[in-house]
Design a protein around this motif. Structure first.
Motif, PDB file in Angstrom:
ATOM      1  N   ILE A  52     -25.426  37.965  20.926  1.00 18.02           N
ATOM      2  CA  ILE A  52     -23.901  37.611  21.022  1.00 18.02           C
ATOM      3  C   ILE A  52     -23.341  37.722  19.827  1.00 18.02           C
ATOM      4  O   ILE A  52     -23.762  37.297  18.653  1.00 18.02           O
ATOM      5  N   GLY A  53     -22.183  38.217  19.927  1.00 20.15           N
ATOM      6  CA  GLY A  53     -21.431  38.537  18.454  1.00 20.15           C
ATOM      7  C   GLY A  53     -20.528  37.178  18.275  1.00 20.15           C
ATOM      8  O   GLY A  53     -20.185  36.349  19.100  1.00 20.15           O
ATOM      9  N   ASN A  54     -20.283  36.893  16.825  1.00 20.40           N
ATOM     10  CA  ASN A  54     -19.427  35.844  16.429  1.00 20.40           C
ATOM     11  C   ASN A  54     -17.892  36.385  16.513  1.00 20.40           C
ATOM     12  O   ASN A  54     -17.824  37.771  16.346  1.00 20.40           O
ATOM     13  N   SER A  55     -17.120  35.590  15.913  1.00 18.44           N
ATOM     14  CA  SER A  55     -15.554  35.979  15.890  1.00 18.44           C
ATOM     15  C   SER A  55     -15.532  37.032  14.988  1.00 18.44           C
ATOM     16  O   SER A  55     -14.785  37.904  14.881  1.00 18.44           O
ATOM     17  N   GLY A  56     -16.395  37.219  14.000  1.00 20.94           N
ATOM     18  CA  GLY A  56     -16.448  38.106  12.946  1.00 20.94           C
ATOM     19  C   GLY A  56     -17.096  39.692  13.149  1.00 20.94           C
ATOM     20  O   GLY A  56     -17.002  40.559  12.498  1.00 20.94           O
ATOM     21  N   GLY A  57     -17.427  39.533  14.620  1.00 26.05           N
ATOM     22  CA  GLY A  57     -18.233  40.891  14.990  1.00 26.05           C
ATOM     23  C   GLY A  57     -19.685  40.711  14.487  1.00 26.05           C
ATOM     24  O   GLY A  57     -20.372  41.883  15.069  1.00 26.05           O
ATOM     25  N   ASP A  58     -20.055  40.014  13.884  1.00 25.66           N
ATOM     26  CA  ASP A  58     -21.599  39.915  13.314  1.00 25.66           C
ATOM     27  C   ASP A  58     -22.515  39.342  14.558  1.00 25.66           C
ATOM     28  O   ASP A  58     -22.056  38.346  15.334  1.00 25.66           O
ATOM     29  N   LEU A  59     -23.478  40.065  15.065  1.00 24.37           N
ATOM     30  CA  LEU A  59     -24.456  39.321  15.851  1.00 24.37           C
ATOM     31  C   LEU A  59     -25.037  37.993  15.337  1.00 24.37           C
ATOM     32  O   LEU A  59     -25.696  38.319  14.378  1.00 24.37           O
ATOM     33  N   GLN A  60     -25.076  37.135  16.294  1.00 25.38           N
ATOM     34  CA  GLN A  60     -25.589  35.891  15.718  1.00 25.38           C
ATOM     35  C   GLN A  60     -26.968  36.083  15.665  1.00 25.38           C
ATOM     36  O   GLN A  60     -27.536  36.328  16.713  1.00 25.38           O
ATOM     37  N   LYS A  61     -27.725  35.280  14.906  1.00 21.70           N
ATOM     38  CA  LYS A  61     -29.112  35.313  14.699  1.00 21.70           C
ATOM     39  C   LYS A  61     -29.308  33.866  15.152  1.00 21.70           C
ATOM     40  O   LYS A  61     -28.414  33.046  15.220  1.00 21.70           O
ATOM     41  N   ALA A  62     -30.539  33.481  15.625  1.00 24.27           N
ATOM     42  CA  ALA A  62     -30.872  32.184  16.176  1.00 24.27           C
ATOM     43  C   ALA A  62     -30.735  31.185  15.083  1.00 24.27           C
ATOM     44  O   ALA A  62     -30.504  30.185  15.491  1.00 24.27           O
ATOM     45  N   LEU A  63     -30.902  31.400  13.831  1.00 24.52           N
ATOM     46  CA  LEU A  63     -31.175  30.565  12.664  1.00 24.52           C
ATOM     47  C   LEU A  63     -29.609  30.275  12.481  1.00 24.52           C
ATOM     48  O   LEU A  63     -29.161  29.213  12.217  1.00 24.52           O
ATOM     49  N   ASP A  64     -28.423  31.140  12.853  1.00 26.48           N
ATOM     50  CA  ASP A  64     -26.985  30.987  12.696  1.00 26.48           C
ATOM     51  C   ASP A  64     -26.814  29.971  13.758  1.00 26.48           C
ATOM     52  O   ASP A  64     -25.820  28.684  13.289  1.00 26.48           O
ATOM     53  N   VAL A  65     -27.153  30.021  14.811  1.00 25.94           N
ATOM     54  CA  VAL A  65     -26.968  29.002  16.175  1.00 25.94           C
ATOM     55  C   VAL A  65     -27.570  27.773  15.843  1.00 25.94           C
ATOM     56  O   VAL A  65     -26.768  26.773  15.893  1.00 25.94           O
ATOM     57  N   ALA A  66     -28.693  27.866  15.210  1.00 29.22           N
ATOM     58  CA  ALA A  66     -29.277  26.591  14.996  1.00 29.22           C
ATOM     59  C   ALA A  66     -28.614  25.748  13.824  1.00 29.22           C
ATOM     60  O   ALA A  66     -28.703  24.573  14.093  1.00 29.22           O
ATOM     61  N   ALA A  67     -28.343  26.414  12.930  1.00 30.30           N
ATOM     62  CA  ALA A  67     -27.615  25.777  11.805  1.00 30.30           C
ATOM     63  C   ALA A  67     -26.216  25.054  12.034  1.00 30.30           C
ATOM     64  O   ALA A  67     -25.979  23.965  11.848  1.00 30.30           O
ATOM     65  N   ASP A  68     -25.511  26.067  12.971  1.00 29.13           N
ATOM     66  CA  ASP A  68     -24.459  25.544  13.500  1.00 29.13           C
ATOM     67  C   ASP A  68     -24.438  24.421  14.309  1.00 29.13           C
ATOM     68  O   ASP A  68     -23.651  23.039  14.157  1.00 29.13           O
ATOM     69  N   ARG A  69     -25.387  24.339  15.075  1.00 29.09           N
ATOM     70  CA  ARG A  69     -25.729  23.077  15.967  1.00 29.09           C
ATOM     71  C   ARG A  69     -26.040  21.782  14.891  1.00 29.09           C
ATOM     72  O   ARG A  69     -25.615  20.599  15.211  1.00 29.09           O
TER      73      ARG A  69
END
Ligand SMILES: O=P(O)(O)OC[C@H]1O[C@](O)(COP(=O)(O)O)[C@@H](O)[C@@H]1O
Ligand SMILES: [Mg+2]
Ligand SMILES: [Mg+2]
Length: 342
Positions: A52-69
């Motif tokens: 899944i890409g984030n707003s900046g077009g970077d592919l989100q990594k699982a740790l990006d999502v876990a940190a956001d949560r």
């Protein structure tokens, strides 16, 4: 007895910064949990891209999502009315009576997740209310209006660099006490730089003044700068920033001619603004190449900006190159007309 973050936050109880201090306390608790997760091998799926890409077009990594949560939960435990994250397209409404807006980069340095290099979290706390009370207005405030800003570094130590606008301090997490203890009470960025940090692989895409600035640094003591410069690039802004805050230097991520990079890669509200606030409160400076970052009025949550931060003299020097693209030595940058006091 070593002074702690909790002591300093408690000292703000009953003050106009009481809510801001409470929010910082919640973010610190979430950062301890995230550091533990990283030490235990990271999020399920680790560094794998979620596809899944984030707003900046970077592919989100699982740790990006876990940190956001983790930080969404921390914001919900705080007097926050809007949560703006690199990993969420839109501002997330929270407590309607919340007095604060939180802009956050939950995981900075995502390209380093699997390489065991320092990564981080960057946050900016703004007042919410008045003409900045709605989802589409709350993050359109210049960085000068920040109530507090900080970044965590998940490295050999878990560090927090923090400012409430009266100086910048560093705290180190001590597992033995389970607390963030004061490591450096008042950071002071050396005024002159001996090191620059830039992704030199982008050089062919840079504008002429930027290329000339780096060429002159590389020319060393026999060149126009008359002294040698070293280079570092960790590709985690928090790690490059902490090194520069300690021993001086300059970080540059300019705009360039690549598609989508005319304003560089760094986001204004949750990366450049908080780092600029910390830098200025530690005697350094931060610009978009020409003008102070903290004076820019954001047009949106995920807006990018060229950024130059670090030792004050060097940020000024870069502005001189940018203000005089034809090297005529005649024109001035906005920096040379005294700015609002730092
Ligand atoms: O990969 P590049 O172009 O060298 O850029 C590295 C820069 O991009 C960033 O990784 C952007 O931050 P995110 O990892 O949060 O997207 C900065 O931390 C770093 O300074
Ligand atoms: Mg980042
Ligand atoms: Mg990030």
């Amino acid at each position: 007895m070593q002074k702690t973050l909790d002591d300093n936050l408690a000292a703000l109880a009953g003050s106009p910064l009481a809510d801001t201090a409470a929010c910082v306390g919640s973010l610190a608790a979430a950062a301890i949990e995230l550091h533990r997760l990283i030490q235990n091998g990271g999020a399920e799926g680790g560094a794998e891209a979620t596809g899944i890409g984030n707003s900046g077009g970077d592919l989100q990594k699982a740790l990006d999502v876990a940190a956001d949560r983790l930080f969404v939960e921390a914001a919900r435990r705080s007097p926050v009315s809007f949560y703006g994250s690199e990993e969420q397209d839109e501002a997330v409404p929270m407590a309607p009576a919340g007095t604060l807006a939180l802009a956050i980069d939950p995981l900075d340095g995502s390209s380093n997740i699997e390489t065991n290099v320092s990564i981080g979290t960057i946050f900016s706390i703004l007042p919410a209310g008045g003409e900045h009370a709605g989802a589409d207005t709350v993050f359109r405030q210049p960085g000068r209006r920040q109530l507090a800003a900080g970044f965590f570094v998940y490295g050999p130590q878990l560090l927090l660099v923090l400012s409430f606008g009266q100086g910048t301090a560093t705290y180190a997490f001590r597992p033995a006490t389970g607390r963030f203890e004061v490591l450096i009470e008042a950071m002071a960025i050396p005024e002159t730089a001996k090191e620059f940090a830039v992704n030199a692989s982008n050089q062919r895409h840079w504008e002429a003044p930027m290329r000339r600035y780096i060429d002159d640094c590389l020319a060393g003591k026999d060149g126009p700068r008359g002294r040698d410069f070293n280079m570092r690039w960790v590709a985690s802004a928090v790690a490059d920033a902490y090194r520069i805050f300690l021993r001086g230097g300059v970080y540059l991520y300019p705009g360039d001619t690549r598609k989508g990079y005319s304003s560089g890669r760094i986001r204004l509200t949750y990366e450049a603004n908080p780092i600029a606030f910390l830098a200025e409160n530690a005697g350094g400076a931060a610009s978009d190449g020409l003008n102070p970052i903290l004076d820019i009025v954001p047009e949106g949550l995920h807006q990018r900006t060229p950024v130059v931060f670090g030792s004050r003299d060097e940020v000024l020097e870069v502005a001189r190159y940018a203000a005089d693209p034809d090297n005529l030595g005649e024109r001035f940058s906005a920096f040379e007309r005294p700015l609002a006091p730092l």
